[in-house]
Every structure is written in structure tokens, then in C-alpha cells.
Design a protein around this motif. Sequence first.
Motif, mmCIF file in Angstrom:
data_model
loop_
_atom_site.group_PDB
_atom_site.id
_atom_site.type_symbol
_atom_site.label_atom_id
_atom_site.label_comp_id
_atom_site.label_asym_id
_atom_site.label_seq_id
_atom_site.Cartn_x
_atom_site.Cartn_y
_atom_site.Cartn_z
ATOM 1 N N HIS A 132 0.817 -1.216 0.000
ATOM 2 C CA HIS A 132 0.000 0.000 0.000
ATOM 3 C C HIS A 132 0.855 1.273 0.000
ATOM 4 O O HIS A 132 0.541 2.243 0.696
ATOM 5 N N THR A 133 1.922 1.222 -0.781
ATOM 6 C CA THR A 133 2.757 2.406 -0.936
ATOM 7 C C THR A 133 3.239 2.459 -2.383
ATOM 8 O O THR A 133 2.778 1.691 -3.223
ATOM 9 N N ARG A 134 4.140 3.396 -2.661
ATOM 10 C CA ARG A 134 4.650 3.551 -4.015
ATOM 11 C C ARG A 134 6.148 3.276 -4.031
ATOM 12 O O ARG A 134 6.848 3.470 -3.040
ATOM 13 N N TYR A 135 6.611 2.804 -5.191
ATOM 14 C CA TYR A 135 8.035 2.529 -5.417
ATOM 15 C C TYR A 135 8.899 3.727 -5.022
ATOM 16 O O TYR A 135 9.991 3.576 -4.468
ATOM 17 N N GLU A 136 8.380 4.924 -5.269
ATOM 18 C CA GLU A 136 9.138 6.151 -4.992
ATOM 19 C C GLU A 136 9.245 6.476 -3.502
ATOM 20 O O GLU A 136 9.962 7.405 -3.116
ATOM 21 N N ASN A 137 8.575 5.692 -2.660
ATOM 22 C CA ASN A 137 8.568 5.973 -1.221
ATOM 23 C C ASN A 137 9.417 5.006 -0.392
ATOM 24 O O ASN A 137 9.499 5.160 0.829
ATOM 25 N N VAL A 138 10.036 3.999 -1.053
ATOM 26 C CA VAL A 138 10.664 2.918 -0.300
ATOM 27 C C VAL A 138 12.115 2.680 -0.725
ATOM 28 O O VAL A 138 12.552 3.135 -1.783
ATOM 29 N N ASN A 139 12.839 1.943 0.126
ATOM 30 C CA ASN A 139 14.202 1.496 -0.173
ATOM 31 C C ASN A 139 14.228 -0.032 -0.181
ATOM 32 O O ASN A 139 13.904 -0.665 0.834
ATOM 33 N N TYR A 140 14.602 -0.619 -1.311
ATOM 34 C CA TYR A 140 14.647 -2.064 -1.449
ATOM 35 C C TYR A 140 16.031 -2.509 -1.916
ATOM 36 O O TYR A 140 16.664 -1.838 -2.737
ATOM 37 N N ILE A 141 16.475 -3.655 -1.415
ATOM 38 C CA ILE A 141 17.586 -4.381 -2.032
ATOM 39 C C ILE A 141 16.966 -5.576 -2.733
ATOM 40 O O ILE A 141 16.212 -6.340 -2.123
ATOM 41 N N ILE A 142 17.276 -5.727 -4.014
ATOM 42 C CA ILE A 142 16.659 -6.789 -4.801
ATOM 43 C C ILE A 142 17.738 -7.668 -5.419
ATOM 44 O O ILE A 142 18.609 -7.187 -6.150
ATOM 45 N N ALA A 143 17.684 -8.960 -5.103
ATOM 46 C CA ALA A 143 18.605 -9.940 -5.681
ATOM 47 C C ALA A 143 17.863 -10.717 -6.752
ATOM 48 O O ALA A 143 16.840 -11.358 -6.476
ATOM 49 N N HIS A 144 18.356 -10.629 -7.991
ATOM 50 C CA HIS A 144 17.773 -11.363 -9.106
ATOM 51 C C HIS A 144 18.626 -12.599 -9.346
ATOM 52 O O HIS A 144 19.795 -12.487 -9.725
ATOM 53 N N LEU A 145 18.047 -13.773 -9.134
ATOM 54 C CA LEU A 145 18.783 -15.029 -9.249
ATOM 55 C C LEU A 145 18.338 -15.779 -10.494
ATOM 56 O O LEU A 145 17.268 -16.387 -10.534
ATOM 57 N N GLY A 146 19.160 -15.725 -11.533
ATOM 58 C CA GLY A 146 18.858 -16.428 -12.771
ATOM 59 C C GLY A 146 20.130 -17.048 -13.315
ATOM 60 O O GLY A 146 21.040 -17.409 -12.573
#
Length: 357
Positions: free
Chosen positions: A174-188
Motif C-alpha cells: 500500500h505504498t509507491r516505489y518512490e517511497n521505499v528502499n529495497y535491495i533486490i537480488a535477481h537469481l537467474g
Amino acid sequence: MNEEDKLILVINPGSTSTKIGVYKNESEILCKGIEHSAEELSKYSKMLEQFEMRRDAVLDCLEENDIDRGQLSIIVARGGTLPPIDAGAVYVNDEMIKVIKSGALAEHASNLAALIGKNIADPLGIPVIIYDGVSTDELSEIAKISGMEAITRDSLTHALNTKAVARKVAAENHTRYENVNYIIAHLGGGITISLHKKGKMIDIISDDEGPFSPERAGRVPCRRLIELCYSGKYDYNTMRKMLRGKGGLVSYLGTNNAVEVEKRIKAGDEEAKLIYQAMAYQIAKGIGELNVVAKGKIDEVIITGGIAHSRMMTDWIKDYVSFIAPITIVPGENELESLALGGLRVVRGEEKAREYK
């Protein structure tokens, strides 16, 4: 027939597969992953040499599924390892094709997408675009410093999937991408880790400066690498293959298939277990590295990509990094849908594609 009532073809080559999708508006008509075995890929010394094989696989798949190419309105290709570009839609033009064919780009399967797309689109007289390409560059200035003046750190990562996943997780919270801090690991087939701060991907760990993956060596000791390069035992192409294509799990275990590795582990193969655990260990180190950049102010750690389906792998990673922030697992990739929706916005005139220069 209105343009938006026609079909959208999406082409997304990965290191070990070529994924294609066909959409009508927001609805998925076809989703297919065409697998390429390590044996099949070993026939090619360079990624660009795979063009005809992968293009023919795409055309065969469309024919087998009764997709009329004449009904296509636009083709959306995964963006490759081009020089830095902005986020969003960019036309695949002759200049882009020239850059890709020059051989100067980093070896990456995504480079083939634009070539395949344009080859199919030109006879049909329809546009082809890339969207949120691999080289989408939002890095902070300090993140571009490498430690060697002659080398600038490039932003080469799984921008499309990580940005799509970030928006999805933010919406679920219930928020927007522009409001948060994420670390994202893409495993492929390749593994990248990125730091998303208030809607911008400000730092990354690319697939050649971080964890090893099913077929990429990742960050290896520089001095030892230089010694190998000048040992006289290996030529340039062999060394490139050792880093990308025959590195990682392929180098240690002879396979790029994580499912096969897990079967070996469950059958009591201790070597397979050690190597697979080492991959989790290095992924966790990368997440910790970007946590420092964010000064510990992380709302969520997200693990995505094909290998995120593995409970074994994600549990090992969570054991290392759960102290940083809540962890969300988003298995698989949303790349086909994200590409299709980007193409649909262009077809509807909601977004303008830019010419590549």
C-alpha cells in the motif's frame, strides 16, 4: 482493427533460454520458455553467433502455436548491454543494431533480442522497441567510481524485472516505489543485486562483480585472473567463456541447471552442496554490501528470478540476511508482462518511445 486490438510479441533471451510472449492488450495469449542446453550453447564461441538459432526457435514457436505474424502491431525486445540509456521505451533502429553487432558490448544474451526483433519486424513494417534495458543507468555519481581511473562502473543489471517487482511489492504494501528502499537480488542464469532508493536504482552489483551464478564466474581474484590471461594456456575467447558461459556451477559441477544440482545434494553429493552453499553465501555478501550503501535503511529485501523458486537456496540466503529487513520472495520473472505493458503504453500513445542515438 485498432492497433491496440492487434498482438504484441515480446522477446526475452536469457543465458540458458529464450522466453517469448504474445499479448492482446493486457491479456496473455502465449507464454513460452524455449530452453537451450549447455551442450547446444557450447557450439557457439560468441553470443552473437546464436542469433539465427534463437530467431528460428522464436519463429518455430509462433508457427507451432498458430500465431499469425501479420496480426502483430509491435515487437518489444529485452534491452541489451548498450551504453547507458534512460529507463522506458527506445526504438530499435539501425544505429542500435550497428552498436550491438560491433562486438564491443559485454557478452549477454539480451543483446540478441533487438537483433531478432528487428529481423522479424522489418518485413512486417511494424516498430520494435526495447524497454527498461539492461543498461538502464540511474547510478549515483559515487557508485560509478571503480578504483581504476581507466574503468568506470557500468549499470548493467536486471533492471526490467527488478523495477517491475519493486513496484509490485510496494503496491502490495500500500505504498509507491518512490517511497521505499529495497535491495533486490535477481537469481537467474546470471545474478545481479541492486539498491532501489526512492524510485531510483542508485547502485548495483553486476554479474561480473558479485556472486557466481549457474554459468558465470562473478567476482574472481584480479591478480589470479591476470595470471591466467597471460599464462599462454588460454586465448581471449576461452577466457571470456570461463567468465561467462563456463563459469559458476558449470565450472565446478558441469551443469547450469540448479534443479539438477539440488537433486545431487539430496542424493548426498557433498561437493554439490558446498558449491551451492557458496553461491548463497556470495549472494548474501552482496546484499550486505548494498545494505551498507543504504546505511541500513532498508524497507525490504526482495529475492526474485528463476532460482528464487528454490526453497533450499532462499532459506540459506535468509539465514544470513534476515537481520537487515523483512524478506519477500517473488519467484520467477515478470519480464514478459512488463515488456508487453511497456509496448502497450507506446501503442496507445500513453508513452513515447525515443530514438536511439
